[in-house]
Write a protein that holds these residues in place. Sequence first.
Motif, PDB file in Angstrom:
ATOM      1  N   UNK A  56       0.869  -1.177   0.000  1.00 49.66           N
ATOM      2  CA  UNK A  56       0.000   0.000   0.000  1.00 49.66           C
ATOM      3  C   UNK A  56       0.904   1.224   0.000  1.00 49.66           C
ATOM      4  N   UNK A  57       0.690   2.122  -0.957  1.00 56.36           N
ATOM      5  CA  UNK A  57       1.682   3.168  -1.214  1.00 56.36           C
ATOM      6  C   UNK A  57       1.009   4.506  -1.478  1.00 56.36           C
ATOM      7  N   UNK A  58       1.530   5.557  -0.844  1.00 55.23           N
ATOM      8  CA  UNK A  58       1.088   6.929  -1.093  1.00 55.23           C
ATOM      9  C   UNK A  58       2.313   7.833  -1.056  1.00 55.23           C
ATOM     10  N   UNK A  59       2.785   8.311  -2.205  1.00 54.41           N
ATOM     11  CA  UNK A  59       4.019   9.118  -2.227  1.00 54.41           C
ATOM     12  C   UNK A  59       3.902  10.415  -1.441  1.00 54.41           C
ATOM     13  N   UNK A  60       2.681  10.893  -1.169  1.00 55.65           N
ATOM     14  CA  UNK A  60       2.508  12.130  -0.420  1.00 55.65           C
ATOM     15  C   UNK A  60       2.576  11.906   1.087  1.00 55.65           C
ATOM     16  N   UNK A  61       2.974  10.688   1.502  1.00 55.17           N
ATOM     17  CA  UNK A  61       3.190  10.437   2.923  1.00 55.17           C
ATOM     18  C   UNK A  61       4.642  10.046   3.221  1.00 55.17           C
ATOM     19  N   UNK A  62       5.549  10.277   2.284  1.00 64.49           N
ATOM     20  CA  UNK A  62       6.980  10.065   2.543  1.00 64.49           C
ATOM     21  C   UNK A  62       7.461  11.147   3.499  1.00 64.49           C
ATOM     22  N   UNK A  63       8.108  10.751   4.613  1.00 62.54           N
ATOM     23  CA  UNK A  63       8.428  11.688   5.678  1.00 62.54           C
ATOM     24  C   UNK A  63       9.917  11.787   5.994  1.00 62.54           C
ATOM     25  N   UNK A  64      10.757  10.949   5.372  1.00 62.92           N
ATOM     26  CA  UNK A  64      12.181  10.959   5.700  1.00 62.92           C
ATOM     27  C   UNK A  64      13.018  10.658   4.463  1.00 62.92           C
ATOM     28  N   UNK A  65      14.245  11.168   4.460  1.00 66.70           N
ATOM     29  CA  UNK A  65      15.168  10.859   3.373  1.00 66.70           C
ATOM     30  C   UNK A  65      15.488   9.369   3.312  1.00 66.70           C
ATOM     31  N   UNK A  66      15.542   8.710   4.464  1.00 61.26           N
ATOM     32  CA  UNK A  66      15.914   7.293   4.445  1.00 61.26           C
ATOM     33  C   UNK A  66      14.777   6.403   3.946  1.00 61.26           C
ATOM     34  N   UNK A  67      13.610   6.999   3.722  1.00 49.68           N
ATOM     35  CA  UNK A  67      12.530   6.276   3.039  1.00 49.68           C
ATOM     36  C   UNK A  67      11.993   7.163   1.924  1.00 49.68           C
ATOM     37  N   UNK A  68      12.936   7.637   1.115  1.00 45.40           N
ATOM     38  CA  UNK A  68      12.598   8.619   0.079  1.00 45.40           C
ATOM     39  C   UNK A  68      12.191   7.907  -1.212  1.00 45.40           C
ATOM     40  N   UNK A  69      10.895   7.632  -1.316  1.00 48.25           N
ATOM     41  CA  UNK A  69      10.367   6.923  -2.481  1.00 48.25           C
ATOM     42  C   UNK A  69       9.949   7.891  -3.576  1.00 48.25           C
ATOM     43  N   UNK A  70      10.071   7.427  -4.803  1.00 50.86           N
ATOM     44  CA  UNK A  70       9.586   8.167  -5.965  1.00 50.86           C
ATOM     45  C   UNK A  70       8.952   7.172  -6.920  1.00 50.86           C
ATOM     46  N   UNK A  71       8.197   7.683  -7.878  1.00 51.15           N
ATOM     47  CA  UNK A  71       7.563   6.802  -8.864  1.00 51.15           C
ATOM     48  C   UNK A  71       8.618   6.028  -9.650  1.00 51.15           C
ATOM     49  N   UNK A  72       9.725   6.681  -9.974  1.00 53.25           N
ATOM     50  CA  UNK A  72      10.785   6.007 -10.737  1.00 53.25           C
ATOM     51  C   UNK A  72      11.396   4.861  -9.934  1.00 53.25           C
ATOM     52  N   UNK A  73      11.616   5.089  -8.642  1.00 52.44           N
ATOM     53  CA  UNK A  73      12.208   4.039  -7.812  1.00 52.44           C
ATOM     54  C   UNK A  73      11.252   2.867  -7.678  1.00 52.44           C
ATOM     55  N   UNK A  74       9.980   3.144  -7.495  1.00 53.98           N
ATOM     56  CA  UNK A  74       8.999   2.067  -7.388  1.00 53.98           C
ATOM     57  C   UNK A  74       8.890   1.303  -8.700  1.00 53.98           C
ATOM     58  N   UNK A  75       8.942   2.023  -9.817  1.00 55.91           N
ATOM     59  CA  UNK A  75       8.861   1.371 -11.125  1.00 55.91           C
ATOM     60  C   UNK A  75      10.009   0.393 -11.352  1.00 55.91           C
ATOM     61  N   UNK A  76      11.145   0.672 -10.726  1.00 52.52           N
ATOM     62  CA  UNK A  76      12.306  -0.202 -10.904  1.00 52.52           C
ATOM     63  C   UNK A  76      12.011  -1.629 -10.465  1.00 52.52           C
ATOM     64  N   UNK A  77      11.163  -1.766  -9.453  1.00 58.28           N
ATOM     65  CA  UNK A  77      10.874  -3.096  -8.925  1.00 58.28           C
ATOM     66  C   UNK A  77       9.805  -3.837  -9.721  1.00 58.28           C
TER      67      UNK A  77
END
Length: 407
Positions: free
Chosen positions: A176-197
């Motif tokens: 379950x994923x919502x990019x507008x709830x990323x709160x830290x650099x150490x969990x810095x998700x982006x659409x490109x990073x998710x697409x990689x998987x």
Amino acid sequence: MLPQTEKLSSAQTNAAITKFSLSRHLSAEQKDLLNDVLSFCSAHLSDQSALLIIEGAVGTGKSVVLNAIFNTIQTRARSKNPDDPMTGTRNMLLVNHPEMLKLYRNVAAETPTLRKADFDRPTTFINRLHKTNQTADIVLVDEAHLLLTRADRYNHFQQQNHLEEILALARVVVVVFDPLQVLKFKSHWSADLLDRFKTGRATQTLHLTTQFRVEAGPEVRHWLDQLAAGHVGKHPQDPDFDLRVYDDCAQLYDDLKERNNEVGLCRLLSTYDYSYRLDGEDHFIEEGRFRLRWDRSKPDEKLPWAERPDTIDEVGSVYTIQGFDLNYAGVILGPSLFYDAQTDSIRVDPARYEDSAAFQGQSGIVAPQMAKERIILNALNVLLTRGMKGLYLYAHDPALRERLRNS
């Protein structure tokens, strides 16, 4: 100002658990998604690796439907039906959020087909399966935007990406994923990073779009969306949603306590703009005649912060409230947020943001200053969308208070 202790009925104190009640009716959209997820899991149980992504904004019921999906999976896994491909499967639900983990385990204690051991944090799960040389069949991940995207040796995660490790340890992974709830650099998700998987494995993306939390019409919801993006629109009026802006934070707190005595589950929250350290001492937020302590760290407390009656006497942060519903939320917009008259917008000053841990590990972050501002606005988005029946706002910046009151 003397603290006021909340006295609630058992129904009120269990309201957060009721959110996950399996007797709660799912919407047609949620039922369709549940069936699609179950079909995907059944179809790919024999695969080496498959990934399903559930996307949805705050308040669309992502955790509610995920809990229903997991209960269905575990009911089938623990059945003795030889014709069901899920019979005997080994499955887990992971969440990298200690307060949400408490809630899931409390729900499991009341659900015959679930066990507390069915739920864990990602790092613990990864390290245990590596140590025992085991794998899982189906792994569900709530709040996947909190998964780590780099090593965190302080918390015993030695690898580089939580999701990468989970995918290597399970046949089917549902996040379950919502990019507008990323709160830290150490969990810095982006659409490109998710697409990689998605590359090299069976994947599917499903969406939840219907807002369930905020019991207001589209004008209020649009106003909140705009505010979380830094724009101040015209103050909407809605008879079904109590939206107020205050000049006096102490008055806000008094009114919020009144609502809490009436309906329960009302809490005061703040942006992370006031000093707070995990040193065992109390740390306070002060605004004029208002003074109240930050939430106390109680890792051994079984009830989540939002459920504990005594926390009406504290100010919660994004980390204690993310993923939870409140009846009424009071939100303090701290010094990192200020009004810019030239652009008629809310500006962000990361130097005033006290959550220094959120910005640790900047290597690999493109445009770190903009990323800092995005993280602060993401946190604001989480705070603004907690209240189901009402939202009470106070801004530290006088110009922002005035603009909000006269919008």
